[in-house]
Design a protein around this motif. Structure first.
Motif, PDB file in Angstrom:
ATOM      1  N   GLU A 141       0.670  -1.161  -0.108  1.00 59.92           N
ATOM      2  CA  GLU A 141       0.094  -0.157   0.083  1.00 59.92           C
ATOM      3  C   GLU A 141       0.787   1.274   0.012  1.00 59.92           C
ATOM      4  N   ILE A 142       2.233   1.049   0.462  1.00 64.50           N
ATOM      5  CA  ILE A 142       2.924   2.485   0.636  1.00 64.50           C
ATOM      6  C   ILE A 142       4.107   2.416  -0.230  1.00 64.50           C
ATOM      7  N   ASP A 143       4.240   3.563  -0.945  1.00 61.36           N
ATOM      8  CA  ASP A 143       5.372   3.768  -1.396  1.00 61.36           C
ATOM      9  C   ASP A 143       6.590   4.290  -0.783  1.00 61.36           C
ATOM     10  N   PHE A 144       7.386   3.216  -0.216  1.00 62.23           N
ATOM     11  CA  PHE A 144       7.984   3.634   1.042  1.00 62.23           C
ATOM     12  C   PHE A 144       9.331   4.678   0.628  1.00 62.23           C
ATOM     13  N   ALA A 145       9.582   4.737  -0.410  1.00 56.90           N
ATOM     14  CA  ALA A 145      10.850   5.220  -1.151  1.00 56.90           C
ATOM     15  C   ALA A 145      10.331   6.547  -1.208  1.00 56.90           C
ATOM     16  N   LYS A 146       9.174   6.941  -1.626  1.00 55.19           N
ATOM     17  CA  LYS A 146       8.593   8.418  -1.881  1.00 55.19           C
ATOM     18  C   LYS A 146       8.152   8.914  -0.621  1.00 55.19           C
ATOM     19  N   ASN A 147       7.181   8.166  -0.069  1.00 54.33           N
ATOM     20  CA  ASN A 147       6.360   8.499   1.127  1.00 54.33           C
ATOM     21  C   ASN A 147       6.587   7.756   2.328  1.00 54.33           C
TER      22      ASN A 147
END
Length: 431
Positions: A167-173
């Motif tokens: 669910e999460i774009d960890f690199a960007k957010n």
């Protein structure tokens, strides 16, 4: 920390579905055959293991994206359970599919049998609720879920909505979903206990009076609250985490709850296991409530933990616990990554991904074997009241073996082979 919308569960499901063929083609085995030096209780138990994926819905929960209004909170569960002896004939080999923090898909082969028959309803088994960190996924400790099920437990592991890799774009957010994690982690654990006890498929298989919670990182943060370690958030604490000042002031009393929002802990919880629990450095658990917590507890840590902290984090939480039956297992020179399964091959292509699994001073498979052994000893001792299992909880802190006058080594910890347990400390009570 900015408040950002995350991808919806639907989009995540579509993403995973679109990669299903890739998953199946790339399924890999992470574990070798159990070597002879495997600790005694890390060997598989007498039960064949089945696994099913469930979805449960907790209605009318606070919307933690806007903190206004309510919505139904849907959770995916991976459930491992003792199966009938013919499961290998009637089930299919388990494959666990997910994505890394980078979004790369992977597929891991397990030792359970998908949708295998349940064990006879003439027996009932303790329920274990298992909870991943931020971010993570429900199969991140599949090796432990399968292992406990083979020894007579039903294990329900949660995909915590808003807090998963999918669910999460960890690199960007990297902060997306964190406010939901702070609020929902403990509530999800309590709800899954209640949902599993009412589930039509598993209700007859579960002993309703024997339950324990296992949490990793933010899962451990939640588990401490679930069994009675109240949250005590201050606006300054949230501001230090990146929450803007007005939001920090309004959210602090909302996040400060006890026992998953209940008036008191659910008495069905009999034990707690927390791997690398977060929150000690931030003082988010009320010290008085931790001191009053009498539930048996096993905390597991790396003494170089660079996420939760050790001396002022996990070790401090351990010292604050009031339980007479409390234990702290410490991997020396290990960091935060002491609970997840070993890294899939694809994770080595990205620093972002391999940093979620790799321990440079340890062999990951050795960690998983020790986790299996000591977690089972603890749960059998304090949930099943098995006195023989209690004997596997070490009496002395160090598993250091010295050469004696006859030239032989002094005995290792119970269940360990000679020279195999070096680098691990085991602390009990206030020793």
């Amino acid at each position: 920390m900015r408040f950002l919308h995350v991808k919806t569960i639907l989009l995540a499901a579509l993403y995973l579905s679109s990669h299903s063929q890739t998953f199946a083609a790339e399924a890999e085995h992470l574990f070798t055959e159990q070597p002879t030096v495997t600790p005694e209780l890390a060997h598989s138990g007498p039960w064949s293991v089945g696994v099913q994926t469930l979805r449960v819905t907790n209605p009318g929960q606070l919307n933690t994206t806007t903190f206004q209004g309510v919505n139904d909170r849907s959770l995916a569960l991976e459930v491992w359970y003792p199966s009938s002896t013919d499961s290998k004939q009637s089930g299919t080999p388990a494959v666990y599919q997910d994505v890394l923090r980078s979004g790369a898909a992977f597929s891991l082969a397990g030792n359970a049998w998908r949708d295998a028959p349940l064990a006879s309803d003439e027996q009932s088994f303790p329920l274990i609720v298992m909870s991943h960190g931020y971010t993570g996924y429900r199969s991140i400790m599949f090796y432990l879920g399968e292992h406990l099920a083979s020894h007579g437990y039903v294990v329900a592991s949660i995909d915590h909505t808003d807090s998963t890799n999918a669910e999460i774009d960890f690199a960007k957010n990297p902060g997306a979903g964190f406010s939901s994690t702070l609020f929902n982690r403990s509530r999800d654990q309590q709800f899954v206990l209640e949902a599993m006890l009412e589930n039509a498929t598993f209700k007859s298989l579960i002993n309703p009076e024997q339950a324990a919670v296992i949490g990793y990182s933010m899962g451990g943060y939640g588990a401490l609250n679930t069994v009675g370690g109240c949250y005590d958030f201050a606006p300054t604490t949230l501001a230090a985490m990146g929450f803007p000042e007005p939001a920090a002031a309004s959210l602090a009393p909302l996040f400060s709850s006890c026992a998953a929002g209940r008036t008191s802990p659910d008495p069905r919880w009999k034990a707690l296991v927390a791997f690398s629990p977060w929150g000690g450095e931030q003082n988010v658990h009320k010290a008085e409530s931790l001191a009053n917590l009498q539930l048996p507890a096993l905390l597991v840590a790396g003494d170089q933990d660079d996420v939760s902290g050790f001396e002022n984090g996990i070790e401090k939480l351990y010292k604050q616990l009031g339980s007479k039956n409390k234990y702290l297992m410490v991997y020396q020179n290990a960091r935060h990554n002491i609970a997840a399964h070993p890294a899939p091959k694809i994770a080595y292509q990205s620093d972002l991904d391999i940093g979620h699994y790799y321990e440079p001073s340890w062999d990951s498979e050795s960690i998983t074997r020790i986790n299996q052994h000591m977690t089972l000893a603890f749960l059998d001792c304090h949930v099943k009241s098995d006195k023989a299992a209690c004997a596997f909880l070490p009496e002395r802190e160090h598993n250091v073996q010295t050469k004696q006058a006859d030239g032989k080594l002094s005995p290792p910890w119970p269940g360990f082979k000679d020279r195999w347990g070096a680098g691990v400390r085991f602390i009990r009570g206030n020793q």
